[in-house]
Structure formats: C-alpha cells, structure tokens
Motif scaffolding. Structure first.
Motif, PDB file in Angstrom:
ATOM      1  N   ILE A  55       3.305  40.649  32.400  1.00  0.00           N
ATOM      2  CA  ILE A  55       3.104  39.268  32.824  1.00  0.00           C
ATOM      3  C   ILE A  55       4.114  38.908  33.910  1.00  0.00           C
ATOM      4  O   ILE A  55       3.808  38.154  34.842  1.00  0.00           O
ATOM      5  CB  ILE A  55       3.223  38.301  31.625  1.00  0.00           C
ATOM      6  N   GLU A  56       5.321  39.476  33.799  1.00  0.00           N
ATOM      7  CA  GLU A  56       6.377  39.195  34.767  1.00  0.00           C
ATOM      8  C   GLU A  56       6.339  40.122  35.977  1.00  0.00           C
ATOM      9  O   GLU A  56       7.250  40.106  36.806  1.00  0.00           O
ATOM     10  CB  GLU A  56       7.741  39.296  34.082  1.00  0.00           C
ATOM     11  N   GLY A  57       5.301  40.970  36.062  1.00  0.00           N
ATOM     12  CA  GLY A  57       5.124  41.785  37.250  1.00  0.00           C
ATOM     13  C   GLY A  57       5.604  43.215  37.140  1.00  0.00           C
ATOM     14  O   GLY A  57       5.545  43.956  38.132  1.00  0.00           O
ATOM     15  N   GLU A  58       6.073  43.633  35.957  1.00  0.00           N
ATOM     16  CA  GLU A  58       6.505  45.022  35.805  1.00  0.00           C
ATOM     17  C   GLU A  58       5.293  45.954  35.855  1.00  0.00           C
ATOM     18  O   GLU A  58       4.276  45.701  35.207  1.00  0.00           O
ATOM     19  CB  GLU A  58       7.251  45.210  34.480  1.00  0.00           C
ATOM     20  N   MET A  59       5.428  47.035  36.601  1.00  0.00           N
ATOM     21  CA  MET A  59       4.333  47.982  36.787  1.00  0.00           C
ATOM     22  C   MET A  59       4.481  49.138  35.812  1.00  0.00           C
ATOM     23  O   MET A  59       5.030  50.190  36.126  1.00  0.00           O
ATOM     24  CB  MET A  59       4.320  48.488  38.229  1.00  0.00           C
TER      25      MET A  59
END
Length: 259
Positions: A55-59
């Motif tokens: 959700i926070e953009g971690e891939m």
C-alpha cells in the motif's frame, strides 16, 4: 461510558450497525491459520506485512517474501528488510498489550529502515501533508503543536475502549475508527499508514483474541486501494476541518474482509 470518548467518534455507530453484514461472528470464528505456518513462521503475519507495505509503494511479492522468511531463500536486502521490520512489529504486537508505550515500540520496529533513530517511536516536529503523484496536496495533517494533545486524547479513548465490553460489531466499528483517527493525526514522520493498519488489527485481537491476526485486512485494503484512499479523503483536506460524518464508507470496509 463510551459517551465520554473525545476523539474516537461514536456518532455513526447506530448507522453502522444498521448496515453491517450479518454473520460477522460466525465468519470470524471460522478464521484459522494456514498450513504454511510453522512454529517460527506466520503466514498471515507475512500477508499483513507484505500488503501493508505494498500500500505504501514497496515493490515486493508475497511469494518471494514467504520464500525468504519461511525457507531462508536469499534475496537482495533492500527488497525484504522494510517488510522484515514490519513483520517484527506485528510479532511484537501479538506478544504485547495495546497501549501507548507498546504502540511507540511497534513504530520503532517498523520504521527501523525508514526513519533516523531519533524519529522512531517519537512524535514529529514538522508540518505533515500527503501529496498526490502529480504534486497536489491532498491532505494536511495535525499541526506539530497539536500532535501531542491529539494523541493524548487518542490514547485516553483507546484505553477506555480496550477496557469496555463490546459486541463484535462494535469492535469492528471502533477498530476502523481508531485506524482512521490515527492516520488523520499522522503523528510520526513516516510509517503512519503501516501503524494505523497494525493498530486496527491489534485492537481486534485485544478484544476478540488471536484469530484477529488471521484477518487479511491489509490485503483487502491493498486490493481496494483506490477506494481505501478515496474513503480516507472523504473527511476533508485539513485536519481542523475533518468531518467524521463522512466516515461510514471507510468504516464499512473492514467487515467486508470477512465476506
């Protein structure tokens, strides 16, 4: 009496109870751990950590993290370490009571590779806003001078809720409201969303027991992330102008995790 709550709103509880799906208790009782879990590895803690981070953009992919965490398959450290930190925070929460000190302790763990040491577990001292990818400000959080006072209200209300008997429907209502109020205050320099989603589940576990840790709420929020953020934004642009009467669509997301 819950009428004494100051910052965690209960005005929408009646409307919420009229709209919440039936069968919540049975669906919760049916939750169980996964076969992949072992004495030293929790599948659902991995799910929580991966999807809250995404959700926070971690891939990162769940399958890769499970191979790393359960089977010891090596990956680049930058790929896994923030999720490892959040996993540790979830384990900490599972082993400790929900209170002010332990929430700060959980933030210290989950922000280990996000913030400098001085900022871990401590309230921010700077202005905080949330921006869109194209540079627009979409939310202005509580001012630095307001954070301590607002969090004192938050923790006082939280303690009251933890120590008040609640129905399962009320637990889900207040868990989501706790999530929303916390993320709107935005007390940390970073890690606010991760903390809010952890605290939501932590509260449910405090009230209903360990099966709460099997709820895939973070995965649901990630799969519905556009709606998740839309519902958070409904309340208004600035902290001092928030309208919690607009919170019902957000509150009703949590029970849908059990559909």
């Amino acid at each position: 009496m819950l009428e004494d709550l100051v910052i965690i709103q209960n005005d929408l509880l009646k409307s919420y109870l009229e709209q919440i799906p039936s069968g919540l208790q049975q669906a919760f009782d049916d939750l169980h751990d996964a076969e992949l879990s072992t004495s030293s590895f929790s599948f659902y803690t991995s799910v929580s950590s991966v999807f809250s981070s995404k959700i926070e953009g971690e891939m990162i992919e769940l399958d890769s993290f499970i191979k790393h965490k359960r089977d010891g398959i090596p990956f680049q450290i930058d790929y896994t370490r923030k999720i490892d930190d959040l996993y540790d925070a979830y384990i900490f929460a599972q082993e400790n009571s929900l209170n002010e000190s332990n929430i700060a302790g959980a933030h210290m763990l989950l922000s280990k590779h996000i913030l400098d040491k001085q900022s871990q577990g401590n309230f921010r001292k700077h202005n905080m806003y949330v921006s869109t990818p194209d540079g627009r400000i979409e939310y202005v959080a509580a001012l630095p001078g307001q954070v301590k006072e607002e969090m004192t209200k938050f923790y006082n209300d939280l303690d009251q809720l933890v120590n008040t008997p609640l129905s399962i429907e009320e637990v889900f209502y207040y868990a989501a409201m706790i999530h929303l109020v916390f993320v709107k205050i935005h007390p940390w320099n970073d890690g606010n969303g991760r903390s809010a989603r952890l605290i939501e589940k932590w509260f449910i576990a405090e009230k209903l027991g360990e099966k709460a840790w099997y709820l895939p709420s973070e995965k649901y929020y990630y799969n519905q992330h556009n709606l998740y953020y839309t519902n958070i934004r409904r309340l208004g642009l600035e902290y001092i102008e928030l309208d919690y009467n607009q919170a019902l669509p957000f509150l009703l997301m949590l029970p849908k995790v059990l559909d």
